[in-house]
Design a protein around this motif. Structure first.
Motif, PDB file in Angstrom:
ATOM      1  N   LYS A   1      -2.158  -9.682  -9.298  1.00  0.00           N
ATOM      2  CA  LYS A   1      -2.126  -9.766  -7.837  1.00  0.00           C
ATOM      3  C   LYS A   1      -3.346 -10.466  -7.247  1.00  0.00           C
ATOM      4  O   LYS A   1      -3.437 -10.631  -6.038  1.00  0.00           O
TER       5      LYS A   1
ATOM      6  N   LYS B   1      -0.495  -6.820   0.966  1.00  0.00           N
ATOM      7  CA  LYS B   1       0.261  -6.803   2.228  1.00  0.00           C
ATOM      8  C   LYS B   1       1.075  -5.522   2.331  1.00  0.00           C
ATOM      9  O   LYS B   1       1.610  -5.018   1.343  1.00  0.00           O
TER      10      LYS B   1
ATOM     11  N   ASP C   1      -3.505  -9.640  -3.102  1.00  0.00           N
ATOM     12  CA  ASP C   1      -2.268  -9.421  -2.346  1.00  0.00           C
ATOM     13  C   ASP C   1      -2.056  -7.918  -2.142  1.00  0.00           C
ATOM     14  O   ASP C   1      -1.632  -7.209  -3.065  1.00  0.00           O
TER      15      ASP C   1
ATOM     16  N   SER D   1      -3.837 -16.660   4.491  1.00  0.00           N
ATOM     17  CA  SER D   1      -3.568 -15.513   3.614  1.00  0.00           C
ATOM     18  C   SER D   1      -4.075 -14.214   4.221  1.00  0.00           C
ATOM     19  O   SER D   1      -3.405 -13.178   4.159  1.00  0.00           O
TER      20      SER D   1
ATOM     21  N   GLU E   1      -3.422 -10.406   3.095  1.00  0.00           N
ATOM     22  CA  GLU E   1      -4.181 -10.403   1.853  1.00  0.00           C
ATOM     23  C   GLU E   1      -5.653 -10.134   2.136  1.00  0.00           C
ATOM     24  O   GLU E   1      -6.146 -10.367   3.237  1.00  0.00           O
TER      25      GLU E   1
END
Length: 444
Positions: A75, A108, A106, A88, A93
């Motif tokens: 990730k 989210k 990542d 991002s 992120e």
């Protein structure tokens, strides 16, 4: 410690994204390691960040071993460009600054899984999710739909007892600073003990200028908020309320539905035209019926005039009393449908309306044509998308009806002109209320 290049990128990133209370920059230390994290907590999952980044940071011994962990995690990706990094971060992120490296993690969070469907502003097509009563969740929904670095979030408190947290959202490129100052001044002058929802601000404004029409729009749709942000509007989020307040507003905002942009061009224009026709019918039709029946029946064709006269043959009182009686009963049915439990509300009001209309007609209390008039007015009134504006229109038709009762057709014209003149006089925090054409924001 990070190199000069990493520090430069870090400062550039912080300058591009507006510093708000949900933008987080943390420094983490151990004896041999130093890690900085940068993310937006309203759209990033802090638990995931803690589990996969911060916890290993404190557990793994050795700077090189932790670097290997970051480079091998699925990730976590390496830094690309500043523009992609800003995008991002705005998508949820987290940016990790470690030694001479910059990573993107990542984490989210999908707020759509924790929100309720729209119940007031429903559409056939388009997003169906609405705001919740959680302020961070609502802010996350807006950030997901409006991932702009220029989005500014300011917080304050309203309510001497409740001390309710209020967030003010606006795009620094499009929002008018003078209007923003007026809104902040208004919020600072609101004197209320228990502040629970944005609708209470409507009452605060009415107490100051006795406005009949609302000059702020209350919505439950995140997509409507995102579109209004892009046009320079200012959004108010209240803790504990599943609604957002849009400021300033104009009449066209109250007559617009999100269904318009989810349809083809001509279908959307047709729906908008139909709403304005429904608005005119709701305001004018009761007064027009009284004026033409009691004062100017000669404007009808002979067959229609005789038909109306025949239907009123058994009615023992003037037409304006007949109209007032039926409108009053319709208002009570509408209020009853709102207050009754959802399981029996539609059935009770539908059956009650049918029985009431049929019995009143057979008893000679109202005419058949009156049932048609009242039904048309009720349906036309519900065509208005925003309830607050629809309620105001329900009051205006009685003013036009009163003028028509005294002056006939001239009264209808006078009442409609007064309606237009009153809306021209109104303003929403310095912006004219009767604006039918949307002006595009100027980039600053």
């Amino acid at each position: 410690m990070p190199t000069t290049k990493v520090e430069s990128i870090k400062k550039s990133l912080m300058n591009k994204i507006q510093k708000t209370e949900d933008v987080v920059f943390k420094e983490n230390f151990t004896k041999e390691k130093y890690l900085e994290t940068y993310y937006i907590k309203s759209i990033s999952d802090e638990q995931v960040l803690g589990q996969y980044v911060l916890k290993p940071f404190f557990e793994i011994q050795g700077a090189e071993l932790f670097l290997d962990y970051l480079q091998s995690h699925p990730k976590i990706t390496a830094f690309k460009t500043e523009e992609q990094t800003v995008e991002s971060v705005l998508r949820g992120e987290a940016v990790l600054f470690y030694q001479d490296y910059i990573f993107l993690f990542d984490c989210k969070v999908d707020h759509n899984n924790a929100v309720q469907d729209t119940t007031v502003e429903t559409t056939i097509q388009g997003p169906q999710s609405g705001f919740s009563e959680s302020l961070p969740t609502n802010l996350g929904l807006i950030r997901h739909r409006y991932p702009e670095a220029t989005l500014k979030v300011e917080s304050s408190q309203v309510g001497t007892i409740s001390k309710t947290k209020v967030m003010l959202l606006y795009d620094t490129r499009f929002a008018d600073m003078d209007t923003l100052g007026r809104i902040k001044e208004f919020l600072g002058n609101v004197k209320i003990n228990m502040f629970q929802t944005g609708e209470q601000l409507l009452d605060s404004i009415k107490k100051s200028n006795r406005s009949l029409f609302p000059v702020m729009l209350v919505t439950e749709r995140p997509d409507r908020v995102a579109i209004n942000l892009s046009t320079g509007k200012i959004i108010l989020l209240i803790h504990g309320s599943p609604f957002a307040v849009v400021l300033p507003t104009s009449m066209k905002d109250f007559m617009a539905s999100m269904a318009d942009i989810y349809q083809t061009y001509w279908v959307g224009r047709f729906l908008q035209t139909m709403r304005y026709i429904g608005l005119l019918v709701s305001i004018i039709l009761p007064g027009l019926y009284v004026a033409t029946t009691s004062y100017n029946p000669e404007i009808y064709r002979v067959q229609l005039a005789l038909s109306i006269a025949g239907s009123r043959n058994l009615v023992p009182y003037p037409s304006f009393v007949e109209v007032l009686l039926m409108l009053f009963m319709m208002e009570m049915l509408t209020e009853a449908s709102i207050r009754l439990p959802k399981a029996i509300g539609p059935t009770a009001t539908t059956v009650g309306g049918l029985i009431l209309g049929q019995a009143a007609t057979e008893a000679g209390l109202v005419s058949n044509i009156m049932i048609i008039i009242v039904s048309t007015v009720a349906i036309s009134n519900f065509v208005v998308p925003i309830n607050a504006f629809s309620f105001s229109v329900r009051v205006v038709k009685y003013i036009v009806l009163g003028l028509a009762t005294v002056f006939g057709l001239v009264g209808v014209v006078i009442g409609f002109l007064l309606f237009i003149a009153y809306m021209v006089k109104l303003d929403s925090f310095g912006q004219p209320f009767l604006t039918l054409i949307q002006s595009k924001p100027n980039k600053k």
